[in-house]
Design an enzyme around this catalytic site. Structure first.
Site, short mmCIF file in Angstrom:
data_model
loop_
_atom_site.label_atom_id
_atom_site.label_comp_id
_atom_site.label_asym_id
_atom_site.label_seq_id
_atom_site.Cartn_x
_atom_site.Cartn_y
_atom_site.Cartn_z
N GLU A 117 0.82 -1.15 0.12
CA GLU A 117 0.60 -0.11 0.13
C GLU A 117 0.86 1.25 -0.02
OE1 GLU A 117 -3.40 1.77 -0.53
OE2 GLU A 117 -3.32 0.23 -0.44
N ARG A 155 21.98 7.04 -20.35
CA ARG A 155 21.99 6.93 -21.62
C ARG A 155 22.77 8.29 -21.59
NH1 ARG A 155 18.23 10.30 -24.86
NH2 ARG A 155 18.97 8.20 -26.61
N ASP A 170 16.97 14.66 -28.78
CA ASP A 170 15.91 14.39 -28.76
C ASP A 170 14.75 14.96 -28.12
OD1 ASP A 170 17.54 12.18 -28.92
OD2 ASP A 170 17.85 11.37 -26.67
#
Length: 246
Positions: A117, A155, A170
């Site tokens: 939870e 990356r 990107d």
């Protein structure tokens, strides 16, 4: 970079960390991964890591003791004594490229992947430096979210990508979505590559890419345009794109 991942399901990470760019980063000595089952830090007879919440309610809550002990042990063994300790949680700050670039500058990251939870609040208040959510939805646990964050950070580390400038344009790195890409053949079933990309004129190609990035952002994520400061040239291109769209 040292990346430690605290999880109850370490086997989930073997395939992800052992392939593609994440594995290449290890081969290039850019990163070291350490996936730890924090159950082994539980100090009770049955290695229990969760318990019922005080005050009642549905579900189980992760106990503070195993997490506190695990993080303390990782810090003691690490060269960097002030790691970023990241809790993957739906209540956290929405993750984005800017945060990935920020984390990529760190020497040591510790990820805490929860289940059940939720977490005992003392974990949040006294151990964690960052709470991250990868979206407005709930996952079974923090493992998949941790994989997303690790991939997006690793990356960006120096020498990981084959081309050091690959990530600079990107989507989201510039604040805009990335421009369209094309490769051979130039004519595929009558669907042709834009002439400008075949022209060899690098100035015109760069202009096309900038305008197309603005066009794609305007069409798909106009909210991003409100968050960045465009250059005078970009504003001019955007005006041209808006006229073409309208």
């Amino acid at each position: 970079m040292q990346i430690d991942i605290l999880t109850l399901f370490p086997e989930m990470f073997s395939g992800v960390l052992g392939h593609s760019m994440l594995q290449k980063a290890v081969e290039k000595s850019a990163v070291t991964y350490n996936v730890v089952n924090f159950r082994k830090y539980a100090d009770n007879k049955h290695s229990q890591v969760d318990d019922y919440p005080y005050g009642g309610g549905a579900g189980m809550v992760l106990m503070p003791q195993p997490i506190f002990a695990a993080v303390a042990d990782l810090k003691e063994k690490a060269a960097c004594k002030k790691p970023r300790v990241i809790l993957l949680c739906p209540q956290g700050t929405r993750y984005d490229q800017k945060k990935a670039e920020e984390l990529a500058k760190e020497e040591h990251l510790i990820f805490i992947c929860g289940h059940y939870e939720g977490y005992d609040e003392r974990i949040r208040k006294h151990i964690v430096t960052d709470e991250i959510s990868i979206g407005d939805y709930v996952l079974t646990g923090g493992e998949l979210a941790a994989m997303v964050v690790v991939d997006s950070v690793v990356r960006l580390l120096p020498e990981v990508l084959g081309n050091a400038e690959s990530h600079i344009k990107d989507s989201f790195s510039t604040g805009l979505l990335e421009h369209p890409h094309y490769t051979r053949p130039a004519d595929f079933h009558g669907m042709k590559v834009p002439d400008v990309l075949l022209s060899g004129n690098h100035k015109l190609i760069e202009e096309w890419r900038n305008k197309e990035a603005l066009r794609r952002t305007l069409e798909r994520r106009p909210d991003l345009l409100e968050k960045i400061e465009l250059t005078p040239q970009q504003k001019k291109w955007l005006q041209e794109v808006e006229k073409e769209v309208n």
